[in-house]
Design an enzyme around this catalytic site. Structure first.
Site, PDB file in Angstrom:
ATOM      1  N   SER A 150       0.891  -1.307   0.029  1.00 11.77           N
ATOM      2  CA  SER A 150       0.157   0.174   0.071  1.00 11.77           C
ATOM      3  C   SER A 150       0.995   1.216   0.098  1.00 11.77           C
ATOM      4  CB  SER A 150      -0.888  -0.046   1.265  1.00 11.77           C
ATOM      5  OG  SER A 150      -2.130   0.766   1.049  1.00 11.77           O
ATOM      6  N   ASP A 402      -8.459  -5.718  -6.209  1.00 15.74           N
ATOM      7  CA  ASP A 402      -8.241  -4.574  -5.050  1.00 15.74           C
ATOM      8  C   ASP A 402      -8.610  -2.971  -5.591  1.00 15.74           C
ATOM      9  OD1 ASP A 402      -7.009  -2.839  -3.258  1.00 15.74           O
ATOM     10  OD2 ASP A 402      -4.842  -3.399  -3.689  1.00 15.74           O
ATOM     11  N   HIS A 427      -5.862  -6.737  -1.578  1.00 15.25           N
ATOM     12  CA  HIS A 427      -5.072  -5.710  -1.109  1.00 15.25           C
ATOM     13  C   HIS A 427      -3.753  -6.544  -0.897  1.00 15.25           C
ATOM     14  CE1 HIS A 427      -3.578  -1.576  -0.880  1.00 15.25           C
ATOM     15  NE2 HIS A 427      -3.740  -1.390   0.472  1.00 15.25           N
TER      16      HIS A 427
END
Ligand code: NAG
Ligand code: NAG
Ligand code: NAG
Ligand code: NAG
Ligand code: NAG
Ligand code: NAG
Length: 465
Positions: A150, A402, A427
């Site tokens: 991320s 995601d 994710h």
């Protein structure tokens, strides 16, 4: 915030505890100017259990917006491959998160928050790596591989780009490096959220799309507030003159976004405790076409799974914008300065209420909160945005379920800036501990990561021989 004791119990089946120690490292408050000469300590988690101290690599997680334990716990991939690579493991905590606070509990006040930038954090990591190598006078002995998921994935990539003499290569998982102004359409994130629900059930997606009007009409009649409070287990009944309806709508939107992000094939407490395949799991309550109060009852059940999977019966605190298990209060400031990620919905390509991106509004809101205006081009200027041809040794991995993949690098741009795409994952699943329910795509991605890491280490040794 979730109850920590419960979560530990919850995870017992899957979490492995590895030997590690938590240490502190002194860094300058300001790496880029010379007038403020204060220092403070960032934390890092270290494990030498598998390390070959002669020349074993350092696997370095570039911590993102939250307390570092949370990332150490959920980034099983690094721990699981450490033995075969004889690697040292380091998880560095990002300044202004967790306990790495330059001004203690006053750090997030407007007069102190200014040293919260990605560039300052990367400079912290550079000093830490230098220290771990034994100082600059020595030839670097240990190949350093950066990992992150991320925003942490963006940092891993940027770490390699900005400090190629310190970092040999980077695994940047689900890093939305293109989620900036004028790089991707602002609808892209919510389109993918919607398509994840659509994959689970088209009817579910349509019910959610209908629910906003139903909800707003329903609560416009004030006598319904009590029914909704009871049915949805809300902490406080909605009162439109306090802006509660918008808060509730925002909470629900965040709920769907999060469910799509963490749509993992196993139960986990990453961000918050949820069952396996949470999107499919909540869609069971919305799998038939529903209208009126029946539809609201269905949404209420979804809300209970999301906010109450630990079964404690806590009421739904929709006015509280704290985000899951991460203590990420500083992120809002980062989003208001250098990490401006335009998002919008149109209600046609997505299942949300139409909400255009209004930069003027966004910028004014930021100024109200922090007395600063955003620099929407900062990430592009500082890190290259969608022009990464000059970089090298970075793997960008993304799962197409995601929502953040919409801002990911999805096709390779050179032999050494490579994309790994997993069609059926959420994710950064590739960084998480392996699980019997993992799809083939993630197993292959992890193999690909290992092959690249091997090659980077081999090249490092050739060049340093
Ligand atoms: C690190 O060690 C602590 C105990 O000191 C343990 O509770 C924790 O699970 C370990 N972290 C990881 C990621 O294994
Ligand atoms: C930091 O700056 C102050 C003056 O602003 C000075 O008195 C002090 O000696 C400096 N400390 C260091 C470690 O350079
Ligand atoms: C409001 O809801 C109550 C109870 O559901 C109902 O009796 C009343 O007619 C509604 N008022 C309006 C204006 O729709
Ligand atoms: C709703 O909020 C307004 C303004 O704060 C307040 O005057 C009113 O009493 C509230 N209504 C209820 C039912 O709590
Ligand atoms: C999160 O961080 C803030 C700022 O340091 C702190 O005041 C708060 O207590 C923390 N919350 C949790 C749940 O750790
Ligand atoms: C955007 O927000 C500004 C400031 O709130 C407002 O004046 C303007 O009308 C908005 N623009 C659009 C297109 O809604």
């Amino acid at each position: 915030m979730q109850n920590v004791t419960y979560i530990l119990v919850f995870l017992l089946g899957t979490a492995t505890a590895y030997k590690n120690v938590t240490k502190e490292f002194v860094v300058p408050l300001d790496h880029f100017g010379f007038q403020r000469n204060e220092t403070f300590k960032i934390r890092y988690i270290e494990s030498d259990e598998y390390w070959n101290r002669g020349n074993g690599p350092i696997f370095f997680y570039t911590g993102n917006e939250g307390q570092i334990e949370e990332f150490a716990k959920h980034t099983g991939f690094m721990w699981e491959i450490a033995r075969e690579f004889e690697a040292k493991i380091v998880f560095a905590e990002h300044r202004y998160y967790g306990k790495s606070m330059p001004f203690g509990d006053k750090s997030l006040d407007n007069e102190h928050i200014g040293y919260l930038t990605s560039a300052q954090a990367l400079a912290d990591y550079a000093q830490l790596v230098n220290f771990l190598q034994g100082g600059k006078s020595l030839k670097p002995k240990y190949p350093v591989i950066a990992f992150g998921g991320s925003y942490g994935g963006m940092l891993a990539a940027y770490f390699r780009m900005k400090y190629p003499h310190l970092v040999t290569g980077a695994i940047a998982a689900s890093a939305p490096v293109h989620m900036f102004s004028d790089m991707v359409p602002c609808e892209v994130f919510h389109r993918i959220v919607t398509s994840s629900f659509n994959v689970a059930s088209k009817v579910c997606r349509d019910n959610i799309r209908q629910s906003w009007n139903v909800l707003r009409t329903f609560v416009a009649n004030k006598t319904n507030a009590d029914w909704l409070k009871k049915q949805w287990n809300l902490c406080v009944a909605v009162n439109d003159s306090k802006g509660d309806v918008q808060d509730l709508v925002d909470y629900l939107q965040t709920m769907y976004e999060t469910l799509a992000m963490v749509n993992y094939p196993f139960a986990t407490d990453f961000l918050l405790p949820l069952p396996a395949n949470p999107v499919r799991s909540v869609c069971q309550y919305l799998s038939q076409k529903l209208t009126g109060q029946k539809l609201l009852e269905g949404i209420g059940k979804v809300l209970q799974v999301y906010s109450n999977y630990n079964g404690k019966g806590d009421c739904v605190d929709y006015k509280n914008t704290d985000y899951g298990n991460l203590n990420a209060s500083g992120w809002d400031y980062q989003a208001c300065t250098e990490m401006v990620m335009p998002m919008c919905t149109n209600g046609v390509d997505d299942m949300f209420e139409p909400r255009p991106w209004n930069y003027t509004q966004f910028s004014e809101d930021c100024h109200k909160k922090y007395k600063v205006y955003p620099r929407p081009d900062a990430a592009w200027l500082e890190y290259g945005g969608d022009r990464l041809q000059a970089a090298s040794n970075i793997i960008f991995s993304n799962g197409l379920l995601d929502p953040w993949a919409g801002g990911g690098l999805l096709s390779s741009i050179s032999d050494t800036i490579k994309a790994v795409v997993m069609i059926d994952t959420a994710h950064h699943l590739d960084l998480m501990p392996k699980n019997p329910n993992d799809p083939e795509s993630v197993k292959m991605a992890r193999q690909e990561h290992k092959r690249n890491i091997e090659q980077w280490i081999r090249n490092f040794r050739l060049n340093n021989a």
